[in-house]
Every structure is written in C-alpha cells, then in structure tokens.
Design a protein around this motif. Sequence first.
Motif, PDB file in Angstrom:
ATOM      1  N   LEU B 253       1.130  -1.266  -0.077  1.00  0.00           N
ATOM      2  CA  LEU B 253       0.023  -0.023   0.576  1.00  0.00           C
ATOM      3  C   LEU B 253       1.237   1.578   0.911  1.00  0.00           C
ATOM      4  N   GLY B 254       2.314   0.992   0.636  1.00  0.00           N
ATOM      5  CA  GLY B 254       2.592   2.613   0.456  1.00  0.00           C
ATOM      6  C   GLY B 254       2.842   3.189  -0.529  1.00  0.00           C
ATOM      7  N   LEU B 255       3.314   2.136  -1.656  1.00  0.00           N
ATOM      8  CA  LEU B 255       4.371   2.368  -2.740  1.00  0.00           C
ATOM      9  C   LEU B 255       3.013   1.703  -4.753  1.00  0.00           C
ATOM     10  N   ASN B 256       2.010   1.570  -4.031  1.00  0.00           N
ATOM     11  CA  ASN B 256       0.719   1.042  -5.275  1.00  0.00           C
ATOM     12  C   ASN B 256       0.206   2.921  -6.040  1.00  0.00           C
ATOM     13  N   GLY B 257       0.633   3.464  -5.355  1.00  0.00           N
ATOM     14  CA  GLY B 257       0.104   5.047  -6.527  1.00  0.00           C
ATOM     15  C   GLY B 257      -1.596   5.518  -5.405  1.00  0.00           C
ATOM     16  N   LEU B 258      -1.528   4.535  -4.372  1.00  0.00           N
ATOM     17  CA  LEU B 258      -2.406   5.172  -3.886  1.00  0.00           C
ATOM     18  C   LEU B 258      -2.110   6.684  -2.693  1.00  0.00           C
ATOM     19  N   LEU B 259      -1.249   6.168  -1.683  1.00  0.00           N
ATOM     20  CA  LEU B 259      -0.828   7.499  -1.498  1.00  0.00           C
ATOM     21  C   LEU B 259      -0.349   8.473  -1.878  1.00  0.00           C
ATOM     22  N   SER B 260       0.438   8.495  -3.392  1.00  0.00           N
ATOM     23  CA  SER B 260       0.252   9.987  -3.989  1.00  0.00           C
ATOM     24  C   SER B 260      -0.520  10.298  -4.946  1.00  0.00           C
TER      25      SER B 260
END
Lengths: 390, 390
Positions: B253-260
Amino acid sequence: MNNFIYNIPTKILFGQGQVRNLGKELLPYGNKVLFLYGKNSIKRSGLYDEVVKTLSENGISFVELSGVDPNPRIETVKRGADLCKEHGLEIVLAVGGGSTIDCAKGIALQAKYDGDVWKDFYEDQKYENLKDSLHVASVLTLAATGSEMNGNSVISKLDTNQKLAIGSDKLRPVVSVLDPTYTFTVSKYQTAAGTVDIMSHIFEQYFSPDKGAYLQSRMMESLLKTVIHFGPKAYENPEDYEARANLMWASSLGLNGLLSCGKKNTDWATHMIEHELSAKYDITHGVGLGILTPYWMEYVLSPENVHRFVDYGKAVWKIPGTDSMDIARKSIEMTREFFINLGIPERLREIDIDDSKFEEMAEGATCRGPLGIMKKLEKKDVLEILKMAL
Amino acid sequence: MNNFIYNIPTKILFGQGQVRNLGKELLPYGNKVLFLYGKNSIKRSGLYDEVVKTLSENGISFVELSGVDPNPRIETVKRGADLCKEHGLEIVLAVGGGSTIDCAKGIALQAKYDGDVWKDFYEDQKYENLKDSLHVASVLTLAATGSEMNGNSVISKLDTNQKLAIGSDKLRPVVSVLDPTYTFTVSKYQTAAGTVDIMSHIFEQYFSPDKGAYLQSRMMESLLKTVIHFGPKAYENPEDYEARANLMWASSLGLNGLLSCGKKNTDWATHMIEHELSAKYDITHGVGLGILTPYWMEYVLSPENVHRFVDYGKAVWKIPGTDSMDIARKSIEMTREFFINLGIPERLREIDIDDSKFEEMAEGATCRGPLGIMKKLEKKDVLEILKMAL
C-alpha cells in the motif's frame, strides 16, 4: 491479519473536468449505453450535456432512463433491464448518487439473467448463479455510499416494505468519474447525511472485538479524521472544493473493500436496522444511521470490546485520560454531538417515527439471524435500541 | 486535492497458503510462464515446489531463469527476454523480493520490444514507445519495495555504474501472492532494510511543502505508525505472523500509487541519491536510505516546510509541545534513533564508503536536473548531504 483477496479494479477519474475523459474510457467495454439518472437536476447543472458530449465524441450511442428514486425500486431495475435487452446495450452508466449506481448494478445483473434477480440475489443471495452482467460505470454526484467503487447494491421493494442488499466483485463499476464540483449543489441536509453515511461505513468495519488488523484500524482512523475535519466545512461552505474532494475520495475508499481486507469480522448491525427504518418510512439512509449509531454504540459497549472505543476516542477525538469506560462513553457523546451539529436529528420522534412498527422492524432486521459482532443482537436487542432511539 | 487517475488492478492473494490459488489466477493471462527467481533459498524453503505444483495442476508450462541479483542487472533482463521470445512465453512470474519483480518487469517489456529497453526506457523514459508487454505476476518473499503492486522497475548496469528507474501502469503485476510466512526467514539485516525502505517510500510522498491532500497525509501517517509498530517486532521475532503481515501489506500500500493520488507533488530526492550509492557500491537499498534520510531531513528543513515535520512528529511520534522547529528536530532525531535501533548504520563510513566518489555521485544524481520538492537540490546540495552522512 486474516487471509484476503484484494481485487479493486475500478478505474477512478478524479477531479474537476474529468467527465470529458469518460467516453474514451468506456470504449473498451462497448459503445451502447443505458444512461441512467434520477431527477432533472443534472440537466440544470449542465452535467447531462457534458455526458452526452463525451459519449457522442466517442461514437457511443445511448438510451435514457430517468427517475431513479432515492431508495431505488426493483421496478426500475426491471424497466432498465428490459431496455438493455431490447436495445442490445452493453454498459449501464449511472449519473447520480449511490441510489442511481445501486440501481445500475441491479439492471446490469437482470439484463443478463433469465430468472428474477430480486428473488434469487436480493432475497436468496444465490451468488453461485451470478455468471454474467453488463458493465457498470458511474459519474458520481453525491459523496456517501461508496457504490462508485464497490460491488454493492441496495434495492427496495415497496409493496412488501423490503430493502435488501447484495454484494459481488463482479458488479464493481469499471470506470467512475469523481468530480467534487458536482457535489457543490448538494443541500446541507444531504451533505450531513452523506457525511454520516461515510462515517457509518467505517464504523461498521472498525468496530469489532478482535484486536488484529492493526494497519486497517489505523487507516480507518485516518479516514474518520478526514471526514470529521471536512464534513462541517462542506456543510458550512458548499463550494469548498478541498472539503468536497476529501469527502468524495473518503466515501469511495471507505467502502471499496480496502478497509475490511484482512479483518476477521465486521459488524453492520446498524445498517441492517436502518434498512428496516428506511424501507418502512422511506427516510434518508444517512439520517437513519445518524440517529441509530450513538444508541447502538451505547447498547453494545462492554468490558470485552471497550478497547475498540478507547482506540477510537483517543485517535479520532483526542480524548485524554486512562479510564477506558470513561473514554469510551465520551467518544460516543462526541460522535452524537458531531451529528447533531450537522443538523442530524437526535431521536426518531423528530422525524415522525413512532414505536408502532418497532416489532415488525426488529423482526425484519433479524429474520436471517442475529446481527453484528460487537454484540450479537437478537430481536429483543434491536427492539431495545429502537426504543432508546425513540 | 489535485486531479488524478486511480488505476490499481493488481489482484492480491494475501495470507498463508495462498500460493495454491496462483495457478488458476494466472490462467486468464496464459499458460506459458517464465519462472524467475534469485537464489536457491526458495528450493530449501519448499516454495519452489509449491509454485511448480500450482502451475502443473493448472496445465501451465514454464521455463526457469534463476540467479537474479539483489540489484538486478540489465544483462538478466536481456537473457530473460530472449527466453520468452524463444519459447513463446506469456507471463513473467517473479518469485522473490522487489529485485526479482523489478527484473521481471524489464523482461516483460523487452520481450515485446524490438529496440533496447535500457536506452529507450530506463535512460530516455520514452513511454510513448510502451505499447505492449508480457504479463507480470509475483510471489513476494520480502516486504520492502512495493514492486508487487506497482509498475515500477529499477535496473542496474554495472559497467557504467548506473541504476535507473521506470514506472508505468502497464507494468503492474496482474496477480501477486503475499504470504507473510515467506518472510519468516528474512534476516534481521534485511528485515531492518525492508522496514526502512517502506518508511522511505512513504516519506518521499509525505514530505512536500503543499498543504493539500489532507486525506492522503493522514493515511500515510497511519501506515508509518504501522511500520514503526511492527518493524521492531519482526526484527526481534522473525516468525511473528502479525508483524510480518502488517509490514507486507504496508509495503504494497505504501507504493502502489494510492498514497500519491491527489498530491500536488512528491519528493524522491533521497531515493535518487541512494540509487547513486547502491549503483557505485552495490549496497542494500534500504540501508542506504536509512543512512541518508535523517541527514536529508535536517538539510531540507526550513520555516517554509516545517509544518510537514510538525504533522509528522505529532501524529507519528506523539511529540508534545508547540515550538514548530523543536518538534521538527525531535521528529528527525526519533527517526534516526528508530533506524539505529534496527541496526542500520548511522554513517556511510560504517559501511566503508568514503568521499572519493561523492562528486561523481552528486553529478549523477542531478544530471537530469535538481532533485526533490521540499527543497530543490542542486549538485552542491547533494554533495553537502553526502558529506553530512559521511
């Protein structure tokens, strides 16, 4: 953390003006659309014309069906499915709030199903029969239900006073346009109800007695903080883009499956009780939830599950102290106050609901067995919560 | 909140034993697989046999390629692509950590590309040429890079000391198996490095001077809290399933695109500098990040961006007080201490790196222009950060 399947393929086009990209995103799924909407407000706002434009520019033809009700009816589902069959339509495009999108899913299902979807799916949950459906897409105009990114559909049948839900990954929209400016015209009342609905979806997943799923709990707290921060801002200033955007994205993330992935269990008792209320009285879902939730919290709170309320109170409401029961009770009180400040009634009597159908509703809510997981609610418990909320 | 497209279709099979479902999930994408892995540890652990079993049970044939290096080489990409072309393979299945998955993406791209992917994509970022690729799938054995759910690939070219990254939605794995028990055998050193890597990905997205994207910031804080809670637990007790599971899901979840999604801008300067370090010295990525991050924080902190550090310090580290600069500096110190307690070196000299290549690395990191957004870093700034970290 429990085993889970994460499968959320809905493509989201988020932000002002994104509707212009809708047509080309639909093309991989077909070029014959059922254009489904509720009232004529989308004509006044210009959204209707924008949708027609993007469809036309991409050579997509459409048949219109308007007049979807706030608690969408099975009759509309049948009518839409007939139109799809008659015209060989491939995509059901819902332009509206959760009700319209829920209705679109029912139509998409019925259009490819020979039996009666009401009986086989909404009543009997025979998901093994769900082999095929049309594609669903949406342009969202109300931040509340999360239907734009999940496979859930709630449909009402007025002659029997039933309001029933289904859920399947196969019914997730393939594309949804989320443009916060479409919610600028949402009334204070509906903004409040939507805010409560988003929070309630998170509560239903957050409140369970098990202590696992740490990551999920922290994410839910982050979404609750967001909704509590921006709900009142959107309520006070309907054209606050940042507030509307945060509410809209929170509504999708709050019920697209992400939060419950890995959780041992979720509750959903309040929703089941509310469905009885709005089936009997045709009230706004979020208003029913706003009245019931604090009473449900008070009723289920126990020494066995107080830790969940403590997490909630500390993380979301920053309640200090060390007495668990005290923090828990304060967190419930702050939840109630937050709802009241948004103009949500505190009691059922304020929206002209008396106790005359309590028996019937408590029976209906528990007819498939006891509700919830924070505390297993039998018919007598549901009756008690309704009486507290009167 | 900025406009964005959310499109994360990777299906995740999460939890113990999920590998048994891999074969049937691959079938929609083909039945000829390149089975890519690193060392023979997957044979010792039994994972190799489990993968072979699920492929065989579903009539999927495969060609093997082993020996993928921790910083995967372009030569391996070329070799894999040749195998795919020779045998008409359809899916590149990476069984390993981020390096193996990154390598699989390079292979999937090169196998369907007539030109040189190193030059056209990793060097020149000509994404307009990216029309087609094989399907990528993965079985993850190390929680760190997030490669199992994103379209990023970092590949090294040793003869020119280059380590370059690409990113495209088209390279996202179609299916990834995340079984936390596969990380039980990850060493303390790699567990620490993975923990730092996950946190660094979140930092790179979290630390930007703009004040929008409230929801995203709160979600990032929730993930940081999770990693900080469970990193030390996994470090101390490698078979703590709950710790391994939370780290694993946080890494995805930290780098699948969700956060940005919706963030105006992200930083990524620390990663760019670290890529120079590990290209020159072949060190573990997470260790390089762990050394550089606190110095980068100290260097970029300014009155204009101190509010981000205050958010971070208060939400993640519960630092009390009202003096912004004081909270910011304490949050940096707590980050450094957290890394040190995980056995991450504090300075480059501790891993035998001296200043002899600082000029070259500062030049390399900034050759495409200044880095980052918290503070625009020119060559002289990168040099200064490297000197601070010496």
